[in-house]
Motif scaffolding. Structure first.
Motif, PDB file in Angstrom:
ATOM      1  N   SER A   1       0.855  -1.488  -0.191  1.00  0.00           N
ATOM      2  CA  SER A   1      -0.173  -0.159  -0.205  1.00  0.00           C
ATOM      3  C   SER A   1       1.109   1.607  -0.270  1.00  0.00           C
ATOM      4  O   SER A   1      -0.113   2.427  -0.524  1.00  0.00           O
ATOM      5  CB  SER A   1      -0.837   0.015   1.224  1.00  0.00           C
ATOM      6  OG  SER A   1      -0.347   0.498   2.393  1.00  0.00           O
ATOM      7  N   GLY A   2       2.071   1.194   0.278  1.00  0.00           N
ATOM      8  CA  GLY A   2       2.914   2.860   0.571  1.00  0.00           C
ATOM      9  C   GLY A   2       1.909   3.390   1.796  1.00  0.00           C
ATOM     10  O   GLY A   2       2.644   5.146   0.874  1.00  0.00           O
ATOM     11  N   ILE A   3       1.737   3.719   2.572  1.00  0.00           N
ATOM     12  CA  ILE A   3       1.139   3.249   3.472  1.00  0.00           C
ATOM     13  C   ILE A   3       2.126   4.771   4.464  1.00  0.00           C
ATOM     14  O   ILE A   3       3.357   4.496   4.157  1.00  0.00           O
ATOM     15  CB  ILE A   3       0.605   2.899   5.014  1.00  0.00           C
ATOM     16  CG1 ILE A   3      -0.377   4.564   5.881  1.00  0.00           C
ATOM     17  CG2 ILE A   3       1.314   2.207   5.966  1.00  0.00           C
ATOM     18  CD1 ILE A   3      -0.563   2.723   6.743  1.00  0.00           C
ATOM     19  N   SER A   4       1.825   6.277   4.664  1.00  0.00           N
ATOM     20  CA  SER A   4       2.578   6.935   5.092  1.00  0.00           C
ATOM     21  C   SER A   4       2.223   7.585   6.027  1.00  0.00           C
ATOM     22  O   SER A   4       0.543   7.773   6.241  1.00  0.00           O
ATOM     23  CB  SER A   4       3.186   8.218   4.322  1.00  0.00           C
ATOM     24  OG  SER A   4       2.190   8.763   3.803  1.00  0.00           O
ATOM     25  N   ILE A   5       2.143   8.325   6.853  1.00  0.00           N
ATOM     26  CA  ILE A   5       2.465   8.721   8.123  1.00  0.00           C
ATOM     27  C   ILE A   5       2.219  10.343   7.349  1.00  0.00           C
ATOM     28  O   ILE A   5       3.493  10.602   7.923  1.00  0.00           O
ATOM     29  CB  ILE A   5       2.350   8.706   9.289  1.00  0.00           C
ATOM     30  CG1 ILE A   5       2.643   7.542   9.914  1.00  0.00           C
ATOM     31  CG2 ILE A   5       1.450   9.603  10.359  1.00  0.00           C
ATOM     32  CD1 ILE A   5       2.713   6.642  11.674  1.00  0.00           C
ATOM     33  N   GLY A   6       1.071  11.080   7.126  1.00  0.00           N
ATOM     34  CA  GLY A   6       1.667  12.324   6.173  1.00  0.00           C
ATOM     35  C   GLY A   6       1.154  11.986   5.160  1.00  0.00           C
ATOM     36  O   GLY A   6       1.387  10.912   4.518  1.00  0.00           O
ATOM     37  N   SER A   7       0.434  12.789   4.343  1.00  0.00           N
ATOM     38  CA  SER A   7      -0.327  13.308   2.708  1.00  0.00           C
ATOM     39  C   SER A   7       0.375  14.214   2.524  1.00  0.00           C
ATOM     40  O   SER A   7      -0.771  15.515   3.732  1.00  0.00           O
ATOM     41  CB  SER A   7      -1.125  12.718   2.695  1.00  0.00           C
ATOM     42  OG  SER A   7      -2.096  12.837   1.150  1.00  0.00           O
ATOM     43  N   GLY A   8       0.174  14.560   1.233  1.00  0.00           N
ATOM     44  CA  GLY A   8       0.204  16.017   0.287  1.00  0.00           C
ATOM     45  C   GLY A   8      -0.511  16.790   0.085  1.00  0.00           C
ATOM     46  O   GLY A   8      -1.297  18.438   0.341  1.00  0.00           O
ATOM     47  N   ARG A   9      -2.399  16.123   0.131  1.00  0.00           N
ATOM     48  CA  ARG A   9      -3.430  16.693   0.716  1.00  0.00           C
ATOM     49  C   ARG A   9      -3.611  16.916   1.945  1.00  0.00           C
ATOM     50  O   ARG A   9      -4.536  17.975   1.714  1.00  0.00           O
ATOM     51  CB  ARG A   9      -3.929  15.642   0.512  1.00  0.00           C
ATOM     52  CG  ARG A   9      -4.364  14.410   1.527  1.00  0.00           C
ATOM     53  CD  ARG A   9      -5.998  13.284   0.995  1.00  0.00           C
ATOM     54  NE  ARG A   9      -5.254  12.083   2.092  1.00  0.00           N
ATOM     55  CZ  ARG A   9      -5.877  11.386   3.036  1.00  0.00           C
ATOM     56  NH1 ARG A   9      -6.512  12.816   3.444  1.00  0.00           N
ATOM     57  NH2 ARG A   9      -6.104  11.149   3.382  1.00  0.00           N
ATOM     58  N   CYS A  10      -2.669  17.272   2.980  1.00  0.00           N
ATOM     59  CA  CYS A  10      -2.999  17.736   3.995  1.00  0.00           C
ATOM     60  C   CYS A  10      -1.972  19.338   4.632  1.00  0.00           C
ATOM     61  O   CYS A  10      -0.841  18.652   3.681  1.00  0.00           O
ATOM     62  CB  CYS A  10      -2.862  16.730   5.009  1.00  0.00           C
ATOM     63  SG  CYS A  10      -4.165  15.177   6.079  1.00  0.00           S
ATOM     64  N   ALA A  11      -2.859  20.270   4.941  1.00  0.00           N
ATOM     65  CA  ALA A  11      -1.477  21.237   4.019  1.00  0.00           C
ATOM     66  C   ALA A  11      -1.103  21.382   5.862  1.00  0.00           C
ATOM     67  O   ALA A  11      -1.539  20.498   6.937  1.00  0.00           O
ATOM     68  CB  ALA A  11      -2.949  22.467   4.392  1.00  0.00           C
TER      69      ALA A  11
END
Length: 551
Positions: A313-323
């Motif tokens: 899944s390539g899960i990450s804590i943090g995403s570019g869609r979150c400012a």
């Protein structure tokens, strides 16, 4: 003389100090299927956020490195070839269950022998069972013939061929199996197990919990078992409970045991990008690790290996869609998801039975999310939503309710996903080894079988066991009269008939039983037939049966 005595005593103390004197009798291999490093991180943070007195996972003190995991011709593997590699020491192709791959000269990452294609490969579990007379067990939350458990105790070039794999597992003498799959095990398999003295329990948690014998198959639910967050403990045991029960049964054997435990559905949740399911399944797996590690530390003759078969899944804590996501507080990151009481899969199931007017209250009850009108419209427009009042023409083609629900849940968090498939990064490796010989640093998946076989002091390299127990029938029966009898039925299996003098041998695949001169003989390994090359693979010792007795 005193000088030599002193040296002997000194060596004795040195060996014990460094663990060399520890005898390893048991191995517990724990596989969190499809678990990436960030999945562990997410689970650890979630646990710490909700239980401030628990900042660490049970596995944390034993983390010692990473595992590079891959298929024979590709850096990204699925569960079948990757766990197969752990169990045999030989890389394999996508979909192959403990079977030698077809060579792919242009892409193979190490040279593969074309002459060995489709060869069943002996596993560490099988070899240790035969040579060391140890007990063996499998504990999983998927259906029992799924790729990872099958890799330990069956052989096929096609992981979906449950009709081949399931009977192999049943006939391979595994002492304890706790899994899903009541719809898969057939009457022949159930009767065989009962005839061999097993307790067989299907959807019977009380029988599972109270059975006194040491040989047991207990299966729950038609196929896979529920996610831990959705589990009803009165119907389904936890992975930790099953692990403890298996260890209790297997440890009665003074020769030792080999147990594989899989947190199977971490991978399934990752495929669905269902963050709360990934996190809670990982924590359920970590509890099972705690059970295994507690036993090992007291027992002092047990190695516990914790390693995923691949990422997902390539899960990450943090995403570019979150400012400004790097500035988000622990509340920003983990408060919303901590309010999710069920998985996206279970929520989807409930929504299918819920009328549109009740969608907002249902969502609020199980997730604490206030659905927007846009969210409701997306649910109603899902192509497969059973209660929607919209006509088929008014719905969005190709939409899936589960994906819509997962999307709504993920919008309220800041987890990122790159894919709904497997990924190729190294995975975390943790080992408890009382002998002091645990590997550290980067390990390759081809090396794990060697570490396990050396720890159990198996007398032969794994390829030698393969050669002995999975020899080709033309080689075994050279000089004999033989033929493969096939019926016209698509589902029927071929039978190998061998004659020499007055002796006759009938051999069927996917079983450990041969018929010699009309009498059944049980072998300590299974027989495999491969239709791709029209070959039976079987113990080379069978040729000895056909030598006529001198009277």
């Amino acid at each position: 003389m005193k000088k030599y005595l002193f040296l002997l005593v000194a060596c004795f103390f040195v060996l014990n100090i460094f663990g060399e004197g520890k005898k390893i009798k048991n191995i517990i291999l724990m596989i969190p299927d499809g678990t990436s490093l960030a999945t562990y991180s997410s689970a650890r943070w979630y646990q710490w956020y909700n239980n401030p007195d628990k900042p660490s996972l049970n596995i944390d003190p034993f983390i010692c490195g990473t595992m590079l995991t891959y298929s024979s011709n590709a850096p990204i593997g699925d569960s079948a070839p990757t766990t197969s590699c752990y169990m045999t020491g030989i890389p394999s192709l996508a979909g192959y269950v403990s079977t030698y791959p077809v060579a792919d000269k242009e892409n193979d990452m190490s040279p593969m022998d074309p002459e060995k294609a489709y060869q069943p490969l002996m596993t560490v579990l099988e070899a240790a069972k035969i040579e060391k007379k140890i007990s063996t067990g499998l504990v999983v939350t998927c259906e029992f013939p799924h790729a990872t458990p099958a890799d330990c105790s069956a052989h096929s070039y096609k992981r979906s061929k449950y009709e081949w794999i399931a009977p192999q597992m049943v006939h391979n003498g595994i002492d304890v199996v706790f899994a899903g799959g009541t719809k898969i095990i057939n009457e022949e398999c159930k009767n065989y197990l009962k005839g061999e003295g097993y307790g067989v329990f299907l959807n019977d948690v009380n029988g599972f919990r109270t059975y006194k014998g040491n040989k047991i198959w207990a299966l729950f639910h038609d196929y896979d078992m529920p996610y831990d967050l959705d589990r009803d403990s009165t119907l389904t045991p936890s992975l930790a409970e099953m692990t403890g029960k298996a260890i209790g049964k297997l440890s009665q054997n003074q020769n030792g045991f080999f147990l594989m435990v899989e947190g199977s559905k971490i991978d399934w949740a990752a495929h669905a990008n269902d963050a709360i399911a990934m996190i809670t399944e990982t924590l359920a797996f970590d509890k099972a690790c705690g059970v295994a590690l507690d036993f090992a530390r007291k027992n002092e003759e047990t190695i516990v290996i914790i390693v995923s078969d691949h990422g997902n899944s390539g899960i990450s804590i943090g995403s570019g869609r979150c400012a400004d996501y790097s500035k988000l507080t622990k509340d920003d990151l983990f408060k919303n998801i901590s309010g999710y009481k069920i998985t996206a899969e279970n929520l989807t199931r409930k929504i299918h039975e819920t009328m549109p007017d009740d969608l907002k209250s249902l969502f609020k009850e199980y997730t604490n999310i206030d659905l927007s009108d846009k969210d409701v419209k997306n649910i109603l427009s899902s192509e497969d939503y059973k209660k929607s009042e919209l006509s088929n023409d008014e719905r969005m083609k190709g939409t899936n309710l589960k994906k819509v629900i997962t999307g709504i849940l993920n919008e309220k968090t800041c987890f990122g996903f790159t894919t709904g498939g497997h990924t190729g990064e190294e995975v975390l490796l943790a080992i408890y080894d009382p002998s002091g010989k645990r590997p550290t640093g980067l390990m390759r998946n081809t090396e794990l079988a060697g570490y396990m076989s050396r720890s159990l002091k198996l007398s032969k390299p794994m390829p030698e066991y393969t050669k002995k127990y999975f020899a080709k029938h033309p080689e075994v029966f050279h000089g004999c009269e033989y033929k493969i009898r096939k019926s016209g039925s698509k589902d029927s299996l071929p039978v190998l008939e061998v004659k020499k003098g007055k002796n006759e041998l009938q051999i069927s695949p996917n079983t450990n039983i041969v018929v010699f001169n009309g009498k059944e003989i049980k072998l300590n390994s299974v027989i495999v037939y491969v239709d791709k090359n029209d070959t039976f693979y079987l113990p080379d010792s069978l040729k000895n049966l056909l030598v006529e007795s001198k009277k």
